[in-house]
Write a protein that holds these residues in place. Structure first.
Motif: not given
Length: 467
Positions: A210-218
């Protein structure tokens, strides 16, 4: 459960402390009873050490898996990915397909890498096949660019060994292991400068994944324009994007910190390369992140008291191919700019909302699948489970559950599926359950009982895809 969460931490960062205080949680010392402990990697080793014998209760959670280093140590990450590819080859998986040059078609997402001193002879053999190549050498146990250097001659390794008084480096095991990787000498440049990407990936379970990606990378940019010239191999302001290094450069800008949001990068790529090409690139990034997690899953201790917020570092080359460089267990929570501080505060806030639902005392016996409202800037996959058919000439071959993870947009041999770049998370458990339901509903005369009962009667292999 009633009562307030009792928290402890040995990391004194404002983005953490402000989030705990905002929730009106109760701070306790590390020697007192606690429910939530944000630990350094050194502390987690002590907690889960055999000598300590500490047992976590169902109302306690921590921010690292016991052996997170299987993914976050540079040498172990490579070792596990290599093992994963070999196992898929033995199974005859189409994921392990190779081209006419012997390169993996779908799993070629890490540069050619060797461990030193153990693989020194193999490295020499590879180096002599490509004598004009440049290699980057990194100590396995360090971060922030410490101890990294580039070479393009074998004599440079021997000189380094002598200079570091490690004359036995090439012949006997050394205390500190290094990795040496083929340097990506054709990076995608913006404004003539090299950059890499930092993505945050939250993992709440290893098996099922179960993994989730954070939209606010840089993106992190170098302060000096890139050149492949061998005369600049020692100039780390040209080659290493780490802020810990770049902030000492004469051209470092403390206002923006040499950073660009991933959202801005996508806009730039869409305007210069087109939306289709940009979507394909980000699909491939998400694909390799999931594959890296699957590579370590067999050896990871899947403790229900644990979660992990990994920092993925990725480089894009001039052909718009992404490369996984390394994964960080404790991505920096220090803030180099005001925007950086806001982003990291929100990252911790959204992470806590998922791993400590409703801000209540945790219960590890309960499901860790969050509600959509709790995700914040994390994005979760809406599954469309399907039986994936691999098109091999005129034949279709059904694959075992979860063997094929979509997207594999680099492959024209795979069944086309619906994708959405705004939903980039992965949940094997949910995928299998929904796939079972979907398959049984399509069977004529099939009665529907509980989900568990239906799963027992399910024999047809399914896989998951991204919607």
């Amino acid at each position: 459960m009633t009562g307030k969460v009792k928290w402890a931490t040995d990391i004194d960062k404002s983005v953490l402390l402000n989030n705990f205080e905002k929730r009106d949680w109760i701070r306790v010392s590390t020697s007192e009873d606690w429910n939530f402990y944000w630990m350094s990697v050194q502390t987690i080793r002590n907690v889960f050490s055999v000598e300590n014998g500490y047992r976590l209760s169902d109302d306690q959670i921590v921010n690292h898996f016991p052996n997170h280093y299987e993914l976050t140590r540079k040498d172990l990450m490579i070792k596990n990915i290599k093992r994963y590819r070999k196992e898929l080859e033995k199974e005859g998986s189409p994921l392990a397909e190779k081209d006419e040059n012997g390169k993996y078609v779908y799993l070629d997402f890490v540069p050619v890498t060797f461990m030193l001193p153990a693989d020194y002879n193999m490295f020499v053999e590879e180096f002599r096949r490509n004598p004009n190549s440049t290699w980057i050498m990194k100590p396995c146990g360090k971060a922030q660019g410490k101890g990294i250097f580039l070479i393009n001659k074998l004599s440079q390794i021997k000189k380094w060994s002598r200079d570091n008084k490690a004359s036995n480096f090439l012949t006997t095991p050394s205390k500190e292991t290094y990795v040496i990787s083929l340097y990506i000498d054709n990076p995608l440049l913006i404004g003539g400068k090299k950059f890499d990407l930092r993505f945050y990936v939250l993992v709440t379970s290893i098996r099922p994944l179960k993994c989730y990606m954070y939209k606010l990378g840089f993106c992190r940019f170098c302060t000096v324009k890139y050149t492949p010239s061998t005369n600049e191999l020692d100039n780390m302001f040209v080659h290493l994007t780490n802020v810990a290094i770049q902030k000492h450069g004469d051209d470092y800008n403390p206002i923006h910190g040499g950073k660009w949001s991933v959202a801005n990068l996508k806009l730039y790529l869409e305007s210069t390369q087109g939306k289709k090409v940009t979507d394909k690139l980000f699909d491939e990034i998400h694909w390799m992140i999931v594959q890296s997690l699957k590579a370590v899953a067999p050896v990871m201790i899947n403790d229900k008291h644990c979660f992990e917020c990994y920092g993925y570092d990725i480089i894009i080359d001039s052909r718009l191919k992404p490369w996984l460089i390394e994964v960080n267990a404790s991505p920096s929570l220090a803030s180099s700019t005001a925007n950086d501080r806001i982003m990291k505060y929100n990252l911790i806030n959204d992470t806590l909302n998922i791993v400590v639902p409703n801000g209540e005392i945790p219960d590890c016996k309960l499901s860790k699948t969050p509600s959509k409202e709790a995700l914040g800037n994390y994005v979760i996959l809406c599954f469309l489970p399907v039986v994936v058919s691999i098109m091999t000439g005129s034949q279709n071959a059904h694959r075992t559950p979860l063997e094929m993870l979509i997207p594999v947009c680099t492959s024209t041999k795979l069944l086309q599926v619906s994708q959405s770049m705004s939903k980039i998370s992965y949940d094997e458990e949910l995928a299998v359950i929904e796939g079972v339901d979907r398959d049984l509903k399509n069977r004529p005369g099939q009665s529907f009982g509980s989900k568990v009962g239906r799963a027992k009667d399910f024999g047809r292999p399914i896989s998951t895809t991204w919607k």
